[in-house]
Write an enzyme that holds these catalytic residues in place. Structure first.
Site, PDB file in Angstrom:
ATOM      1  N   ILE A  12       0.967  -1.106  -0.034  1.00 56.55           N
ATOM      2  CA  ILE A  12      -0.136  -0.075  -0.032  1.00 56.55           C
ATOM      3  C   ILE A  12       0.888   1.506   0.016  1.00 56.55           C
ATOM      4  O   ILE A  12       0.576   2.274  -0.838  1.00 56.55           O
ATOM      5  CB  ILE A  12      -1.037   0.238   1.317  1.00 56.55           C
ATOM      6  CG1 ILE A  12      -1.926  -1.408   1.488  1.00 56.55           C
ATOM      7  CG2 ILE A  12      -1.870   1.166   1.148  1.00 56.55           C
ATOM      8  CD1 ILE A  12      -2.598  -1.732   0.282  1.00 56.55           C
ATOM      9  N   LEU A  59      10.017   2.054  13.925  1.00 56.43           N
ATOM     10  CA  LEU A  59       9.038   3.125  14.650  1.00 56.43           C
ATOM     11  C   LEU A  59       9.344   3.142  16.043  1.00 56.43           C
ATOM     12  O   LEU A  59       9.087   4.307  16.761  1.00 56.43           O
ATOM     13  CB  LEU A  59       7.625   2.977  14.233  1.00 56.43           C
ATOM     14  CG  LEU A  59       7.065   3.525  12.989  1.00 56.43           C
ATOM     15  CD1 LEU A  59       5.620   3.571  12.983  1.00 56.43           C
ATOM     16  CD2 LEU A  59       7.636   4.783  12.805  1.00 56.43           C
ATOM     17  N   LYS A  84       0.540  -7.302   9.467  1.00 55.91           N
ATOM     18  CA  LYS A  84      -0.718  -7.732   8.947  1.00 55.91           C
ATOM     19  C   LYS A  84      -1.272  -8.996   8.449  1.00 55.91           C
ATOM     20  O   LYS A  84      -2.184  -9.066   7.675  1.00 55.91           O
ATOM     21  CB  LYS A  84      -0.766  -6.666   7.393  1.00 55.91           C
ATOM     22  CG  LYS A  84       0.133  -6.945   6.455  1.00 55.91           C
ATOM     23  CD  LYS A  84      -0.578  -6.294   5.231  1.00 55.91           C
ATOM     24  CE  LYS A  84       0.326  -6.891   4.144  1.00 55.91           C
ATOM     25  NZ  LYS A  84      -0.553  -6.869   3.048  1.00 55.91           N
ATOM     26  N   SER A 124      -8.582  -1.619   8.730  1.00 59.68           N
ATOM     27  CA  SER A 124      -8.674  -2.700   8.081  1.00 59.68           C
ATOM     28  C   SER A 124     -10.206  -3.020   8.323  1.00 59.68           C
ATOM     29  O   SER A 124     -10.817  -2.625   9.412  1.00 59.68           O
ATOM     30  CB  SER A 124      -8.011  -3.788   8.324  1.00 59.68           C
ATOM     31  OG  SER A 124      -8.487  -5.202   7.850  1.00 59.68           O
ATOM     32  N   ALA A 125     -11.092  -3.821   7.530  1.00 63.44           N
ATOM     33  CA  ALA A 125     -12.212  -4.058   7.573  1.00 63.44           C
ATOM     34  C   ALA A 125     -12.378  -5.116   8.731  1.00 63.44           C
ATOM     35  O   ALA A 125     -13.468  -5.444   9.093  1.00 63.44           O
ATOM     36  CB  ALA A 125     -13.013  -4.611   6.262  1.00 63.44           C
ATOM     37  N   TYR A 148      -4.282  -9.732  15.113  1.00 63.11           N
ATOM     38  CA  TYR A 148      -4.141  -8.590  14.086  1.00 63.11           C
ATOM     39  C   TYR A 148      -5.280  -7.789  14.056  1.00 63.11           C
ATOM     40  O   TYR A 148      -4.985  -6.287  14.106  1.00 63.11           O
ATOM     41  CB  TYR A 148      -3.831  -9.230  12.472  1.00 63.11           C
ATOM     42  CG  TYR A 148      -4.079  -8.124  11.531  1.00 63.11           C
ATOM     43  CD1 TYR A 148      -5.315  -8.365  10.718  1.00 63.11           C
ATOM     44  CD2 TYR A 148      -2.994  -7.045  11.201  1.00 63.11           C
ATOM     45  CE1 TYR A 148      -5.395  -7.462   9.849  1.00 63.11           C
ATOM     46  CE2 TYR A 148      -3.174  -6.161  10.407  1.00 63.11           C
ATOM     47  CZ  TYR A 148      -4.584  -6.087   9.454  1.00 63.11           C
ATOM     48  OH  TYR A 148      -4.738  -5.507   8.749  1.00 63.11           O
ATOM     49  N   LYS A 152      -5.518  -3.223  15.153  1.00 60.43           N
ATOM     50  CA  LYS A 152      -6.191  -2.185  14.260  1.00 60.43           C
ATOM     51  C   LYS A 152      -7.355  -1.655  15.355  1.00 60.43           C
ATOM     52  O   LYS A 152      -7.366  -0.336  15.304  1.00 60.43           O
ATOM     53  CB  LYS A 152      -6.690  -2.894  13.183  1.00 60.43           C
ATOM     54  CG  LYS A 152      -5.473  -3.063  12.226  1.00 60.43           C
ATOM     55  CD  LYS A 152      -4.508  -2.104  11.811  1.00 60.43           C
ATOM     56  CE  LYS A 152      -3.550  -2.502  10.611  1.00 60.43           C
ATOM     57  NZ  LYS A 152      -2.802  -1.467  10.420  1.00 60.43           N
ATOM     58  N   PHE A 177     -10.640  -2.401   2.455  1.00 60.57           N
ATOM     59  CA  PHE A 177     -11.257  -3.867   2.364  1.00 60.57           C
ATOM     60  C   PHE A 177     -10.177  -4.794   1.698  1.00 60.57           C
ATOM     61  O   PHE A 177      -9.259  -5.143   2.408  1.00 60.57           O
ATOM     62  CB  PHE A 177     -12.440  -3.582   1.718  1.00 60.57           C
ATOM     63  CG  PHE A 177     -13.613  -3.229   2.418  1.00 60.57           C
ATOM     64  CD1 PHE A 177     -13.683  -2.039   2.950  1.00 60.57           C
ATOM     65  CD2 PHE A 177     -14.573  -4.069   3.076  1.00 60.57           C
ATOM     66  CE1 PHE A 177     -14.551  -1.606   4.157  1.00 60.57           C
ATOM     67  CE2 PHE A 177     -15.588  -3.683   3.910  1.00 60.57           C
ATOM     68  CZ  PHE A 177     -15.426  -2.518   4.675  1.00 60.57           C
ATOM     69  N   ASN A 178     -10.233  -5.235   0.552  1.00 59.18           N
ATOM     70  CA  ASN A 178      -9.282  -6.196   0.111  1.00 59.18           C
ATOM     71  C   ASN A 178      -8.457  -5.547  -1.043  1.00 59.18           C
ATOM     72  O   ASN A 178      -8.828  -5.746  -2.152  1.00 59.18           O
ATOM     73  CB  ASN A 178     -10.111  -7.649  -0.205  1.00 59.18           C
ATOM     74  CG  ASN A 178     -10.507  -8.369   0.727  1.00 59.18           C
ATOM     75  OD1 ASN A 178     -11.266  -7.753   1.820  1.00 59.18           O
ATOM     76  ND2 ASN A 178      -9.887  -9.589   1.301  1.00 59.18           N
ATOM     77  N   ASN A 197      -0.675 -15.671   1.609  1.00 60.26           N
ATOM     78  CA  ASN A 197      -1.739 -15.858   2.389  1.00 60.26           C
ATOM     79  C   ASN A 197      -3.106 -15.642   1.602  1.00 60.26           C
ATOM     80  O   ASN A 197      -4.224 -16.165   1.801  1.00 60.26           O
ATOM     81  CB  ASN A 197      -1.710 -15.115   3.789  1.00 60.26           C
ATOM     82  CG  ASN A 197      -0.611 -15.637   4.736  1.00 60.26           C
ATOM     83  OD1 ASN A 197      -0.247 -16.709   5.040  1.00 60.26           O
ATOM     84  ND2 ASN A 197       0.203 -14.489   5.191  1.00 60.26           N
ATOM     85  N   ARG A 291     -11.087 -22.173   6.343  1.00 58.31           N
ATOM     86  CA  ARG A 291     -10.040 -21.494   6.989  1.00 58.31           C
ATOM     87  C   ARG A 291     -10.254 -21.094   8.307  1.00 58.31           C
ATOM     88  O   ARG A 291     -11.411 -20.185   8.143  1.00 58.31           O
ATOM     89  CB  ARG A 291      -9.232 -20.615   6.061  1.00 58.31           C
ATOM     90  CG  ARG A 291      -8.304 -19.748   6.699  1.00 58.31           C
ATOM     91  CD  ARG A 291      -7.261 -18.870   5.872  1.00 58.31           C
ATOM     92  NE  ARG A 291      -8.228 -17.807   5.379  1.00 58.31           N
ATOM     93  CZ  ARG A 291      -7.648 -16.858   4.517  1.00 58.31           C
ATOM     94  NH1 ARG A 291      -6.397 -16.813   4.135  1.00 58.31           N
ATOM     95  NH2 ARG A 291      -8.561 -15.862   4.246  1.00 58.31           N
TER      96      ARG A 291
END
Ligand code: WQD
Length: 343
Positions: A12, A59, A84, A124-125, A148, A152, A177-178, A197, A291
């Site tokens: 991203i 960081l 992530k 994240s969604a 994870y 968030k 989203f994705n 993944n 999964r």
């Protein structure tokens, strides 16, 4: 204006840096390269013909972070750095809490010390609790189901408390989203470590012959064809969403969350079909067990981002699949080999 992008060497981050540079911002990147490659920065500079000031450290290193704020007059921070992978977070929760929370807290401390209070946060969604109807708006119930996602969600709460304590902050939380696809040049893209993944990088590697077949995690969900439905969004559309969020935090104070999706859902089977159509390649697959942690359907209500950010995803699923494929064919081993394969 100067924008600091944490995690700017990632999937991203690299795409967001391109949009920032093309829009005239000066970009500084901090990335510890734990899940990214410096080659992505080199290629962003090649694509934009502009320079990035790159710093390679974690960081959580308060002193080095402070030095950056001392040496540069930073106006806005885009905070993307963080682990992530859902599955990995279940196996190593402490790593995730330490890395994602510590990094964010250190960042906000130094921002506050230097009176830098405009922040775009990558969420994240996955922060939404499972909605059986699938469509989620920013007001939908929150409730992550893995470490994870919980990092968030916790960070969103931390940012909320920071704003309550000091209304001088302007915070925009972007719930991705994705994200899939790649820059049309095929020079930057998603470069997972080891076996992917996520669905689209996996499909790309099956189509290219690098992997044998796609395992579809269950086809007994309550969806049209029984496979999982997600809101796939082109990474370039997502990157442009960051520009719109930056314009928002430049103009107004506050703390708001925004869904960055297309508002449409596609099943695994529909994605395979689209991928085969645009690439002409077959994607052999086998149905296996679900999964753990997967949900049936998740897609975005995007009205708030449309209305308040003036942002809307423009690229369709075919362009997402095509751009993902070009990245795969030009970079069969991702950034690991520095040269780009001509196709
Ligand atoms: C999509 C669909 C799977 C792989 C995750 C994170 C989310 C974000 C994006 C970070 C599902 C199916 C997948 C495979 C399959 N990451 N699938 N075979 O799980 O929606 O979201 O990645 O921000 O936070 O939760 O994405 O691509 O893993 O799965 O059948 O080999 O594809 O079951 O239905 P997901 P995904």
């Amino acid at each position: 204006m100067i924008v600091l992008v944490t995690g700017g060497a990632g999937f991203i981050g690299s795409h967001t840096c391109i949009e920032l540079l093309n829009d005239g911002y000066e970009v500084i990147v901090i990335d510890n390269l734990s899940n990214s490659n410096i080659e992505s920065i080199v290629r962003v500079e090649e694509i934009t013909r502009k320079k990035i000031k790159f710093y390679n450290f974690d960081l959580s290193d308060h002193n080095r972070l402070e030095k950056i704020f001392l040496e540069h007059k930073i106006d806005i921070v885009v905070h993307l750095a963080g682990f992530k992978a859902v599955g990995e977070s279940v196996l190593n929760p402490l790593n995730y809490y330490k890395n994602n929370l510590n990094g964010t807290i250190t960042l906000c401390e130094v921002m506050s010390e230097y009176n830098v209070k405009k922040l775009i946060f990558s969420s994240s969604a996955t922060v939404y609790s499972q909605s059986k109807f699938g469509k989620v708006s920013e007001c939908s119930p929150l409730g992550a189901t893995n470490p994870y996602g919980r990092t968030k969600l916790m960070i969103e709460k931390i940012l909320g408390d920071i704003y309550i304590s000091d209304h001088d902050w302007s915070i925009a939380t972007l719930r991705y989203f994705n994200p899939i696809g790649a820059h049309s040049s095929g020079l930057i893209g998603e470069d997972p470590n080891g076996i992917p993944n996520n669905l689209v990088p996996y499909i790309s590697q099956v189509a290219s012959g690098k992997l044998e077949e796609l395992k579809i995690f269950g086809n007994d969900y309550d969806t049209l064809d029984g496979t999982g439905v997600r809101d796939y969004i082109h990474v370039v559309d997502l990157a442009k969403g960051h520009l719109c969020a930056i314009n928002r935090v430049k103009e107004s104070k506050g703390n708001e969350a925004y869904n960055l999706g297309t508002g449409s859902g596609y099943s695994v089977m529909e994605l395979i079909d689209a991928f085969e159509k645009v690439t002409g390649k077959k994607v052999p697959f086998r149905i296996v067990e679900r999964r753990p942690g997967d949900i049936a359907i998740c897609y975005a209500d995007v009205l708030k981002a449309n209305r308040e950010l003036g942002w809307k995803a423009e690229k369709g699923i075919k362009e997402m699949c095509y751009d993902a494929w070009i990245w795969q064919t030009k970079n069969p081993n991702g950034y690991k080999t520095s040269e780009v394969t001509t196709v």
